[in-house]
Design an enzyme around this catalytic site. Structure first.
Site, PDB file in Angstrom:
ATOM      1  CG  ASP A 107       8.493  -0.457  10.736  1.00 44.27           C
ATOM      2  OD1 ASP A 107       7.676   0.099   9.986  1.00 44.27           O
ATOM      3  OD2 ASP A 107       9.105  -1.498  10.443  1.00 44.27           O
TER       4      ASP A 107
ATOM      5  N   GLY B 182       3.805 -10.990  21.564  1.00 42.69           N
ATOM      6  CA  GLY B 182       4.636 -11.248  20.386  1.00 42.69           C
ATOM      7  C   GLY B 182       6.060 -10.767  20.597  1.00 42.69           C
TER       8      GLY B 182
ATOM      9  N   GLY C 186       8.411 -11.028  17.613  1.00 39.76           N
ATOM     10  CA  GLY C 186       9.020 -11.169  16.288  1.00 39.76           C
ATOM     11  C   GLY C 186       9.707  -9.875  15.867  1.00 39.76           C
ATOM     12  N   GLY C 187       9.851  -9.695  14.544  1.00 35.49           N
ATOM     13  CA  GLY C 187      10.569  -8.539  14.002  1.00 35.49           C
ATOM     14  C   GLY C 187       9.921  -7.221  14.401  1.00 35.49           C
ATOM     15  CB  ALA C 188       6.491  -5.912  14.027  1.00 35.03           C
TER      16      ALA C 188
ATOM     17  CG  ASP D 129      23.372   5.753  17.120  1.00 33.50           C
ATOM     18  OD1 ASP D 129      24.155   5.123  16.363  1.00 33.50           O
ATOM     19  OD2 ASP D 129      23.697   6.778  17.753  1.00 33.50           O
TER      20      ASP D 129
ATOM     21  CE  LYS E 289      10.269  -4.088   7.617  1.00 35.91           C
ATOM     22  NZ  LYS E 289       9.259  -3.720   8.600  1.00 35.91           N
TER      23      LYS E 289
ATOM     24  CG  LEU F 260      -2.031  -0.962   1.249  1.00 38.67           C
ATOM     25  CD1 LEU F 260      -2.490  -1.236   2.669  1.00 38.67           C
ATOM     26  CD2 LEU F 260      -3.171  -0.409   0.418  1.00 38.67           C
ATOM     27  CB  SER F 261       4.498   1.816   0.419  1.00 41.59           C
ATOM     28  OG  SER F 261       4.612   1.167   1.663  1.00 41.59           O
TER      29      SER F 261
HETATM   30  P1  NAP Z   1       7.290 -12.189  12.693  1.00 40.74           P
HETATM   31  O1  NAP Z   1       8.667 -11.671  12.843  1.00 40.74           O
HETATM   32  O2  NAP Z   1       7.044 -13.356  11.828  1.00 40.74           O
HETATM   33  O3  NAP Z   1       6.720 -12.514  14.176  1.00 40.74           O
HETATM   34  C1  NAP Z   1       5.488 -13.134  14.338  1.00 40.74           C
HETATM   35  C2  NAP Z   1       5.078 -13.131  15.801  1.00 40.74           C
HETATM   36  O4  NAP Z   1       3.774 -13.732  15.886  1.00 40.74           O
HETATM   37  C3  NAP Z   1       5.996 -13.959  16.702  1.00 40.74           C
HETATM   38  O5  NAP Z   1       5.953 -13.419  17.997  1.00 40.74           O
HETATM   39  C4  NAP Z   1       5.299 -15.338  16.648  1.00 40.74           C
HETATM   40  O6  NAP Z   1       5.579 -16.136  17.787  1.00 40.74           O
HETATM   41  C5  NAP Z   1       3.860 -14.920  16.691  1.00 40.74           C
HETATM   42  N1  NAP Z   1       2.991 -15.939  16.116  1.00 40.74           N
HETATM   43  C6  NAP Z   1       2.870 -16.264  14.798  1.00 40.74           C
HETATM   44  N2  NAP Z   1       1.951 -17.247  14.656  1.00 40.74           N
HETATM   45  C7  NAP Z   1       1.494 -17.531  15.895  1.00 40.74           C
HETATM   46  C8  NAP Z   1       0.524 -18.452  16.399  1.00 40.74           C
HETATM   47  N3  NAP Z   1      -0.156 -19.272  15.582  1.00 40.74           N
HETATM   48  N4  NAP Z   1       0.301 -18.473  17.725  1.00 40.74           N
HETATM   49  C9  NAP Z   1       0.959 -17.650  18.553  1.00 40.74           C
HETATM   50  N5  NAP Z   1       1.897 -16.771  18.150  1.00 40.74           N
HETATM   51  C10 NAP Z   1       2.168 -16.706  16.833  1.00 40.74           C
HETATM   52  O7  NAP Z   1       6.288 -11.061  12.139  1.00 40.74           O
HETATM   53  P2  NAP Z   1       6.426  -9.471  12.366  1.00 40.74           P
HETATM   54  O8  NAP Z   1       7.188  -8.899  11.235  1.00 40.74           O
HETATM   55  O9  NAP Z   1       6.874  -9.208  13.749  1.00 40.74           O
HETATM   56  O10 NAP Z   1       4.918  -9.003  12.175  1.00 40.74           O
HETATM   57  C11 NAP Z   1       3.937  -9.281  13.159  1.00 40.74           C
HETATM   58  C12 NAP Z   1       2.619  -8.601  12.777  1.00 40.74           C
HETATM   59  O11 NAP Z   1       2.761  -7.198  12.759  1.00 40.74           O
HETATM   60  C13 NAP Z   1       2.157  -9.002  11.371  1.00 40.74           C
HETATM   61  O12 NAP Z   1       0.820  -9.367  11.461  1.00 40.74           O
HETATM   62  C14 NAP Z   1       2.307  -7.758  10.545  1.00 40.74           C
HETATM   63  O13 NAP Z   1       1.251  -7.659   9.607  1.00 40.74           O
HETATM   64  C15 NAP Z   1       2.191  -6.645  11.602  1.00 40.74           C
HETATM   65  N6  NAP Z   1       2.973  -5.453  11.207  1.00 40.74           N
HETATM   66  C16 NAP Z   1       2.311  -4.289  11.015  1.00 40.74           C
HETATM   67  C17 NAP Z   1       3.020  -3.153  10.663  1.00 40.74           C
HETATM   68  C18 NAP Z   1       2.273  -1.855  10.446  1.00 40.74           C
HETATM   69  O14 NAP Z   1       2.802  -0.952   9.814  1.00 40.74           O
HETATM   70  N7  NAP Z   1       1.083  -1.719  10.960  1.00 40.74           N
HETATM   71  C19 NAP Z   1       4.394  -3.185  10.511  1.00 40.74           C
HETATM   72  C20 NAP Z   1       5.054  -4.394  10.711  1.00 40.74           C
HETATM   73  C21 NAP Z   1       4.326  -5.532  11.061  1.00 40.74           C
HETATM   74  P3  NAP Z   1       6.848 -17.157  17.813  1.00 40.74           P
HETATM   75  O15 NAP Z   1       8.038 -16.290  18.150  1.00 40.74           O
HETATM   76  O16 NAP Z   1       6.511 -18.101  18.856  1.00 40.74           O
HETATM   77  O17 NAP Z   1       6.955 -17.749  16.444  1.00 40.74           O
END
Ligand code: NAP
Length: 464
Positions: free
Chosen positions: A116, A140, A142-144, A92, A80, A31-32
């Site tokens: 972000d 959570g 993960g990366g975000a 930094d 990323k 969507l960017s």
């Molecule tokens: P990621 O690095 O893949 O991390 C995913 C996270 O979700 C991890 O903590 C993972 O836990 C957990 N998870 C995935 N499936 C699961 C399940 N079935 N049950 C429980 N936990 C589960 O993804 P990310 O890049 O951090 O992104 C996370 C979310 O943020 C995405 O939905 C993305 O759309 C959203 N996001 C939004 C923006 C924005 O601009 N609004 C920007 C970035 C991301 P484990 O560590 O246990 O695998």
């Protein structure tokens, strides 16, 4: 490498003097471009934002982008982290977060930033949420979530629980952040052990990918009682607009927002870095509206005094163009389970306008093309005027006092007209409200003399 060979098919014919872009895989549905092209258009820049499909050979693509004069780049999944080794410098905060989403030109090559994190901080601030001194629970790791944890500590959260399915990842994140800020505030929690979280009030930030799919339930913790500890909530997911996390908080009467404003502000901040400009608040609103439209559909908002034709015109648009019709007054009556005059009598006007704001928040994220008829007094509140401008294009349906009087004089269901001289009352209120409606509107439509088809055609000509 010729970078233009990597352009996503549907963008191949786009020509401009200068280019911005994004590298990712997959990348087709980003969507960017909506964000950056809206800003370029408003600032009169002949600059387009192009998605490049970069799967392998990231280093070569970054080099080519620099050599071929790309003004700035976003980097998304899965690059990323990997992109960091191809940059001449890294900000930094981006270094500490361990992820770069924005590349800015320098003399020697690209410098990496992470927008972000400040993007989410701006999004949260725009919703009136203050992190300083507050307790936070993140779901959570993960990366975000890294950017979110960094933001919480940078902006002064006093307690931070990081709950995750995989405990080791929560522990790693908590350890990293405590070390960077030299504190002992971040605490890892395995999802199964959520009961160890101290009973208190928390800002909850949902950073897992649970909620993206229709049949997803609540993330990590299914016990609804747990969510009663939230003072407010943010879900990073924005599509669907309302995840089970958001729905649960709203059901409990707790304010909750999705991640669309995070996407908005990370883009705005990247644009500001690339072009050394400051994007005004009103332009940010326009970008947000375009984003909402791109994801959730087109929205028409009708404002005006009673009898100006909001219901008739709204229903005709819905019928002729396949839009859904909503009436804010009807929604309020349905939700409150009492009539509007009863709400006024029992709780007062200020409370009623608050309910209107809540209804508008819901409409904002409603999916599909929509025409909304608003209560006559809804735009009196500034926050409501701001909200309808974000929701969609606002049409002020304007009719003369004579016309309105003719249309409503026999209507006994309008309490405002139950007075000695309804015509005088209409003239008085129109005079008071006309400047307010003009403040709220994008377009004025005179409904006094035109026929219904002409009015509807006129409105729809603004929706292309
Ligand atoms: P990621 O690095 O893949 O991390 C995913 C996270 O979700 C991890 O903590 C993972 O836990 C957990 N998870 C995935 N499936 C699961 C399940 N079935 N049950 C429980 N936990 C589960 O993804 P990310 O890049 O951090 O992104 C996370 C979310 O943020 C995405 O939905 C993305 O759309 C959203 N996001 C939004 C923006 C924005 O601009 N609004 C920007 C970035 C991301 P484990 O560590 O246990 O695998």
């Amino acid at each position: 490498m010729n970078l233009m060979d990597l352009v996503v098919d549907s963008y191949k014919d786009i020509k401009a003097q200068k280019y911005l872009g994004i590298f990712g895989h997959p990348i087709g549905h980003t969507l960017s471009p909506v964000i950056h092209d809206t800003i370029s258009d408003a600032l009169g820049k002949d600059m387009r934002y192009i998605p490049f499909h970069v799967e392998n050979d990231l280093g070569t693509a970054v080099k080519a982008a620099f050599a071929q004069g790309i003004v700035g780049l976003n980097i998304t999944v899965p690059h990323k982290q990997a992109v960091m080794e191809y940059l001449v410098d890294i900000d930094d905060a981006a270094k500490a977060i361990g992820a770069v989403n924005t590349l800015v030109r320098t003399e020697q090559g690209f410098k990496g930033y992470n927008t972000d994190m400040p993007g989410l901080a701006r999004a949260i601030a725009s919703e009136g949420i203050e992190l300083n001194g507050k307790n936070v629970i993140m779901l959570g790791a993960g990366g975000a979530a890294r950017a979110v944890a960094y933001m919480c500590l940078k902006y002064g959260a006093s307690k931070l629980y990081i709950v995750n399915r995989t405990y080791e990842k929560a522990k790693q994140l908590a350890d990293d952040m405590n070390q960077i800020f030299d504190v002992d505030i971040a605490k890892p929690v395995a999802a199964a052990d959520y009961n160890m979280i101290e009973l208190d009030e928390y800002i909850m930030i949902q950073c897992t990918s649970v909620g993206l799919h229709e049949d997803d339930g609540l993330p990590l913790i299914t016990d609804e009682e747990f969510y009663k500890m939230a003072s407010c909530g943010v879900d990073l997911i924005y599509n669907p607009a309302q995840t089970p996390f958001i729905k649960t908080l709203l059901k409990l009467g707790i304010k909750a927002f999705n991640g669309l404003k995070m996407l908005l502000y990370q883009g705005v901040m990247a644009y500001e870095l690339w072009n050394d400009v400051e994007v005004s608040d009103s332009l940010v609103e326009t970008v947000y509206r375009n984003l909402c439209e791109a994801i959730y559909g087109k929205k028409i908002v009708l404002v005006g005094y009673m009898g100006a034709g909001k219901t008739t015109i709204g229903k005709k648009i819905a019928n002729d163009y396949g839009y859904e019709f909503l009436d804010t007054d009807e929604m309020i009556v349905q939700e409150a389970g009492m009539s509007i005059s009863d709400i006024f009598a029992k709780y007062g006007e200020a409370h009623f306008r608050e309910i209107e704001s809540e209804i508008l928040q819901k409409i904002l994220n409603h999916k599909g093309n929509l025409v909304v008829s608003t209560g006559g007094g809804l735009p009196l509140k500034e926050n409501n005027r701001n909200l309808i401008k974000i929701i969609g294009k606002v049409f002020y349906l304007h009719a003369s006092a004579d016309n309105i009087y003719d249309r409503v004089k026999g209507d006994t269901a309008r309490p405002l007209l139950m007075c000695d001289d309804p015509y005088k009352k209409i003239c008085q209120m129109l005079e008071e409200r006309d400047p307010i409606y003009r403040l709220a509107m994008d377009v004025l439509i005179d409904t006094s003399s035109q026929d219904l088809d002409k009015i509807v055609n006129n409105i729809m000509s603004f929706m292309i």
